[in-house]
Design a protein around this motif. Structure first.
Motif, PDB file in Angstrom:
ATOM      1  N   GLY A  74       0.078  -9.258  -6.650  1.00  0.00           N
ATOM      2  CA  GLY A  74      -0.790  -8.092  -6.668  1.00  0.00           C
ATOM      3  C   GLY A  74      -1.931  -8.217  -5.681  1.00  0.00           C
ATOM      4  O   GLY A  74      -2.321  -7.242  -5.021  1.00  0.00           O
ATOM      5  N   LEU A  75      -2.487  -9.436  -5.551  1.00  0.00           N
ATOM      6  CA  LEU A  75      -3.570  -9.648  -4.603  1.00  0.00           C
ATOM      7  C   LEU A  75      -3.088  -9.437  -3.171  1.00  0.00           C
ATOM      8  O   LEU A  75      -3.819  -8.903  -2.329  1.00  0.00           O
ATOM      9  N   LEU A  76      -1.861  -9.835  -2.888  1.00  0.00           N
ATOM     10  CA  LEU A  76      -1.289  -9.585  -1.560  1.00  0.00           C
ATOM     11  C   LEU A  76      -1.240  -8.091  -1.255  1.00  0.00           C
ATOM     12  O   LEU A  76      -1.558  -7.658  -0.141  1.00  0.00           O
ATOM     13  N   MET A  77      -0.855  -7.306  -2.239  1.00  0.00           N
ATOM     14  CA  MET A  77      -0.779  -5.866  -2.025  1.00  0.00           C
ATOM     15  C   MET A  77      -2.173  -5.290  -1.768  1.00  0.00           C
ATOM     16  O   MET A  77      -2.355  -4.410  -0.915  1.00  0.00           O
ATOM     17  N   LEU A  78      -3.169  -5.798  -2.481  1.00  0.00           N
ATOM     18  CA  LEU A  78      -4.533  -5.317  -2.291  1.00  0.00           C
ATOM     19  C   LEU A  78      -5.150  -5.850  -1.004  1.00  0.00           C
ATOM     20  O   LEU A  78      -6.209  -5.384  -0.582  1.00  0.00           O
ATOM     21  N   ALA A  79      -4.507  -6.828  -0.362  1.00  0.00           N
ATOM     22  CA  ALA A  79      -5.005  -7.381   0.895  1.00  0.00           C
ATOM     23  C   ALA A  79      -4.561  -6.563   2.101  1.00  0.00           C
ATOM     24  O   ALA A  79      -4.735  -7.016   3.239  1.00  0.00           O
ATOM     25  N   GLY A  80      -3.997  -5.385   1.856  1.00  0.00           N
ATOM     26  CA  GLY A  80      -3.668  -4.516   2.976  1.00  0.00           C
ATOM     27  C   GLY A  80      -2.207  -4.146   3.110  1.00  0.00           C
ATOM     28  O   GLY A  80      -1.844  -3.345   3.972  1.00  0.00           O
ATOM     29  N   ALA A  81      -1.345  -4.723   2.278  1.00  0.00           N
ATOM     30  CA  ALA A  81       0.068  -4.355   2.342  1.00  0.00           C
ATOM     31  C   ALA A  81       0.248  -2.913   1.872  1.00  0.00           C
ATOM     32  O   ALA A  81      -0.504  -2.423   1.031  1.00  0.00           O
ATOM     33  N   ILE A  95       8.679  -0.155  -9.428  1.00  0.00           N
ATOM     34  CA  ILE A  95       8.080   1.180  -9.505  1.00  0.00           C
ATOM     35  C   ILE A  95       6.873   1.153 -10.443  1.00  0.00           C
ATOM     36  O   ILE A  95       5.812   1.713 -10.134  1.00  0.00           O
ATOM     37  N   ALA A  96       7.003   0.481 -11.585  1.00  0.00           N
ATOM     38  CA  ALA A  96       5.876   0.353 -12.511  1.00  0.00           C
ATOM     39  C   ALA A  96       4.747  -0.455 -11.880  1.00  0.00           C
ATOM     40  O   ALA A  96       3.560  -0.131 -12.029  1.00  0.00           O
ATOM     41  N   PHE A  97       5.103  -1.498 -11.157  1.00  0.00           N
ATOM     42  CA  PHE A  97       4.121  -2.329 -10.452  1.00  0.00           C
ATOM     43  C   PHE A  97       3.340  -1.494  -9.448  1.00  0.00           C
ATOM     44  O   PHE A  97       2.110  -1.590  -9.354  1.00  0.00           O
ATOM     45  N   ARG A  98       4.032  -0.640  -8.733  1.00  0.00           N
ATOM     46  CA  ARG A  98       3.372   0.188  -7.732  1.00  0.00           C
ATOM     47  C   ARG A  98       2.380   1.151  -8.382  1.00  0.00           C
ATOM     48  O   ARG A  98       1.286   1.371  -7.865  1.00  0.00           O
ATOM     49  N   ARG A  99       2.727   1.729  -9.512  1.00  0.00           N
ATOM     50  CA  ARG A  99       1.817   2.658 -10.190  1.00  0.00           C
ATOM     51  C   ARG A  99       0.498   1.956 -10.536  1.00  0.00           C
ATOM     52  O   ARG A  99      -0.584   2.517 -10.364  1.00  0.00           O
TER      53      ARG A  99
END
Length: 334
Positions: free
Chosen positions: A290-297, A317-321
């Protein structure tokens, strides 16, 4: 000491410009709490400039027995990995996999094949074209892409005429260290030449790399800037999953903070690209995904990779929401 560097980076990045190399070098040396400030900045840049979130699925349409001896890859014919080997799947089988992804809500699908490439039209290439047509007929609105290795002018032209969404061919690492870290059986210039074949046709280019092959942060920055110079649209970032039987089977994993810092820097260097997390985001990064996604992915591959498993489309899909909620909240971080 870190505040002036971060402020300078924010002034440049939030204006939509690419970081100068010397500033990227300084940001790469940030540590401790300053990395979270870097993450927050990368998230703001992603929210402001990156295209909409993109999830895609892939199919390993032709597996193993590859002539290219990439050091990380289970499919190289010289590596004793016992990876599954089979010839190109039928157009119908490929279309069935695309339709399954389509019914799960995925709207981007990529056909991937092992081997050096398809520099000329042959029966395999014609089968790929047939698969693209079949997917289009069964899955209205699904973007179909291809990753077939090195191409020639004619095969690239025919893919452009088929209206593929994007073409994937990864540079993997810093071009100047490609032969040392990846393979000597072909050159990185052959990959760059293939990318350039698509520019006149307006097809988006998907090209990224793999983290954890023994490269330095300097090498990662070199890759990020090279991709920017090539005006790449989508940058997939894989995290090495060491596979028994490959030369990198005992490669130690990168620290999570190193991967997070890298993703954030790729975002600041390529503010308008889709940065897509691929292999290793679940199995290697675990709790830090999740931190990777918040780092700009701004995207990920879902449903599995070429020779390693991923998570189910439904879980992603749930993760993305949930990520959408956190990404919006993080935008308020000063």
């Amino acid at each position: 000491m870190n505040e002036p560097i971060l402020k300078q980076a924010a002034d440049i990045s939030l204006g939509g410009d690419t970081l100068p190399r010397e500033l990227a070098d300084a940001l790469a040396r940030l540590d401790g709490e300053a990395v979270l400030d870097l993450v927050a900045l990368a998230n703001r840049v992603r929210n402001r400039f990156a295209p909409p979130f993109q999830a895609c699925s892939i199919i390993n349409a032709k597996s193993g027995a590859c002539s290219e001896q990439c050091r990380f890859c289970a499919q190289a014919g010289t590596h004793a990995t016992h990876a599954e080997t089979y010839p190109l799947l039928s157009a119908q089988t490929i279309a069935d996999a695309a339709h399954s992804a389509y019914e799960s809500g995925v709207r981007s699908f990529c056909i991937v094949t092992s081997g050096y490439g398809m520099p000329r039209v042959d029966s395999d290439f014609e089968q790929v074209l047939k698969a693209i047509d079949t997917i289009r007929a069964r899955c209205p609105g699904m973007g179909v892409s291809a990753s077939l290795g090195m191409l020639g002018e004619e095969t690239a032209r025919l893919l452009v005429e088929r209206g593929i969404e994007h073409y994937n061919i990864n540079l993997q690492t810093a071009p100047e260290r490609y032969a040392e870290l990846i393979t000597r059986t072909h050159s990185v210039q052959e990959r760059i030449d293939t990318i350039k074949l698509f520019k006149p046709g307006g097809v988006m280019i998907c090209s990224g790399g793999i983290l954890g092959t023994g490269e330095t942060m300097n090498d990662r920055l070199s890759l990020a800037f090279t991709l920017g110079e090539l005006a790449v649209d989508i940058i997939p970032l894989n995290i090495l999953v060491p596979i028994q039987g490959t030369p990198l089977e005992n490669q130690p994993p990168l620290p999570a903070i190193e991967v997070v810092r890298t993703v954030a820097l790729f975002r600041l260097i390529n503010p308008r690209a889709v940065i897509k997390l691929a292999a290793g985001r679940e199995s290697v990064m675990n709790d830090f995904q999740g931190l990777l996604m918040l780092a700009g992915a701004s995207g990920f591959i879902t449903g599995g990779y070429l020779t390693t498993r991923g998570r189910s489309v439904e879980r992603d899909i749930a993760f993305r929401r949930e990520l959408d909620i956190f990404a919006s909240a993080a935008e308020t971080v000063p």
